[in-house]
Design an enzyme around this catalytic site. Structure first.
Site, PDB file in Angstrom:
ATOM      1  N   ASP A 104     -48.229   9.420  19.148  1.00  0.00           N
ATOM      2  CA  ASP A 104     -47.991   8.111  18.533  1.00  0.00           C
ATOM      3  C   ASP A 104     -47.930   7.033  19.608  1.00  0.00           C
ATOM      4  O   ASP A 104     -47.292   7.217  20.651  1.00  0.00           O
ATOM      5  CB  ASP A 104     -46.663   8.165  17.756  1.00  0.00           C
ATOM      6  CG  ASP A 104     -46.124   6.790  17.419  1.00  0.00           C
ATOM      7  OD1 ASP A 104     -46.553   6.229  16.400  1.00  0.00           O
ATOM      8  OD2 ASP A 104     -45.280   6.279  18.181  1.00  0.00           O
ATOM      9  N   ASP A 120     -52.593   4.278  15.078  1.00  0.00           N
ATOM     10  CA  ASP A 120     -51.782   4.545  16.269  1.00  0.00           C
ATOM     11  C   ASP A 120     -51.223   5.962  16.330  1.00  0.00           C
ATOM     12  O   ASP A 120     -50.377   6.269  17.165  1.00  0.00           O
ATOM     13  CB  ASP A 120     -50.625   3.540  16.364  1.00  0.00           C
ATOM     14  CG  ASP A 120     -49.676   3.622  15.181  1.00  0.00           C
ATOM     15  OD1 ASP A 120     -50.055   4.214  14.150  1.00  0.00           O
ATOM     16  OD2 ASP A 120     -48.554   3.080  15.272  1.00  0.00           O
ATOM     17  N   GLU A 121     -51.690   6.857  15.444  1.00  0.00           N
ATOM     18  CA  GLU A 121     -51.223   8.245  15.453  1.00  0.00           C
ATOM     19  C   GLU A 121     -52.417   9.183  15.296  1.00  0.00           C
ATOM     20  O   GLU A 121     -53.296   8.944  14.463  1.00  0.00           O
ATOM     21  CB  GLU A 121     -50.251   8.504  14.305  1.00  0.00           C
ATOM     22  CG  GLU A 121     -48.914   7.800  14.414  1.00  0.00           C
ATOM     23  CD  GLU A 121     -48.026   8.133  13.235  1.00  0.00           C
ATOM     24  OE1 GLU A 121     -46.976   8.763  13.447  1.00  0.00           O
ATOM     25  OE2 GLU A 121     -48.387   7.773  12.100  1.00  0.00           O
TER      26      GLU A 121
END
Length: 418
Positions: free
Chosen positions: A10, A105-106
């Site tokens: 993350d 974002d992950e």
């Protein structure tokens, strides 16, 4: 067969971290991403310094400034964030070819086969953190587990709260580390489900995990009805970290529909001629996307939300075409026909168009009264110009009217500026 080693990596305060990397002068200052010109707009991301001052994601810009008057608010650049996310994917792919984006974002990584080349899972995580930070300015946190669900909960509940940003959650420490946590910290348990569990006397993740599945199903049926067995099995498996799903490298599955929608200010879209401008813009974009992916659609669906400020209504209706198409003028005829038939006359606050029952566009039906081959050639030439020079390079004249939204959308991605 060896136990799998899955990462969920993350990016901390992803948008804000990218902006701080682009503005070194703001390194130790509070930064948030949002529209500084709209106090009623929302904060999309806040850096740790801003969060220390009480700024939170999704709150209003005005509220954030009240908490932190010296907050630096930077307008989002969505194209930049997408580009950097894809670049980070390439970094991950230098360690393993099993990389599955979960959000911008992950990302999940299966590094089971990478340890012989790059070291232990913790050593791989450290290498990833270092490379991403040096390359993008984004600090990453890494949850490690034998399943995707454990890797995700390791990241959210532990790695994000530790200075080293790494935590391993496996079947050997799930009972001691995960099970004592409040039930709302279990993956996919939001406020409504939390209330159900608390009424059932299940206050921690372990309270669910320690039950036999049959007993848990009985409690769920009593609380939520006879149709809750599937939910019960999902939450019981999640509490125990059971998740056989693989890391899937490709996020591109066969498309089942191509759609486009637009939220509108109902006070501005009361007249049919203004609404038709937006409908035609949506048709153009849906058909362009269809051609880009090599599809034609057999079914056209139109949806609308209507409100006069007091009453609200809406509709979603579809029609099957005589032959599949991705030609704008053919889809437009069907869209306008549906809208004229089902619109109640109230102001419109949302419009939505989709093409379904998709088929390959490499072969299409010719007609006696229209040169469809020439029409497709013209549309594809227009697509090439837009791809090269931007969506605003060629547009319908009606989009230049006050009701048009295409020019503004041409500079946006997902409702935010590129």
């Amino acid at each position: 067969m060896p136990e799998r080693t899955i990462f969920l990596v993350d990016g901390q305060s992803f948008y804000a971290s990218i902006e701080k990397a682009a503005h070194p002068e703001l390194k130790d200052k509070p930064v948030a991403v949002g529209d500084p010109s709209r106090r009623s707009g929302i904060i999309l991301a806040a850096c740790p310094v801003a969060k220390f001052h009480g700024v939170t994601t999704a709150e209003r810009v005005g509220e954030a400034l009240a908490k932190c008057p010296n907050l630096n608010i930077i307008r989002p650049r969505m194209q930049t964030y997408i580009t950097i996310s894809l670049f980070i994917t390439e970094i991950f792919e230098s360690f393993t070819d099993q990389v599955e984006p979960y959000s911008i974002d992950e990302q999940f990584l299966d590094v089971t086969g990478s340890t012989s080349c790059f070291g232990s899972p913790e050593e791989i995580a450290l290498q990833i953190q270092s490379r991403v930070l040096l390359s993008t300015g984004v600090w990453t946190r890494c949850g490690i587990g034998p399943t995707k669900i454990l890797a995700k909960m390791a990241t959210d509940n532990f790695a994000k709260k530790r200075p080293e940003g790494i935590f391993k959650l496996g079947f050997d420490n799930i009972e001691s580390d995960l099970w004592p946590l409040p039930v709302h910290q279990m993956f996919m348990v939001a406020s409504r489900m939390t209330r159900h569990f608390i009424r059932m006397g299940l206050n921690t993740i372990g309270d669910i995990a320690r039950l036999e599945l049959a007993d848990f199903k009985r409690r769920m049926r009593w609380e939520m009805g006879k149709q809750s067995d599937i939910q019960a099995e999902y939450y019981w498996q999640t509490a125990r970290g059971i998740d056989p799903s693989p890391v899937v490298p490709s996020i591109r599955n066969k498309l089942k529909s191509i759609s486009h929608g637009k939220a509108l200010r109902s006070s501005l879209y009361r007249k049919l001629e203004d609404i038709e401008v937006v409908l035609l813009e949506l048709v153009v974009e849906v058909c362009r996307r269809s051609r880009r992916h090599g599809y034609m659609g057999h079914v056209v669906t139109v949806g609308a939300a209507e409100t006069d400020g007091v009453r609200s209504t809406g509709f979603s209706r579809q029609v099957t075409l005589q032959q599949p198409t991705s030609l704008s003028h053919e889809v437009a005829v069907a869209v306008l026909e549906i809208f004229h038939k089902y619109w109640s006359g109230m102001p419109v606050s949302h419009l939505h168009i989709s093409l379904t029952q998709l088929v390959d566009d490499s072969v299409y039906q010719l007609t006696l009264f229209e040169d469809r081959e020439k029409a497709y050639g013209l549309e594809k030439a227009t697509d090439e110009i837009k791809d090269r020079f931007g969506s605003a390079a060629i547009m319908r004249a009606s989009s230049l009217l006050t009701a048009g939204v295409a020019r503004e959308r041409a500079g946006q991605i997902g409702g935010h500026y590129k």
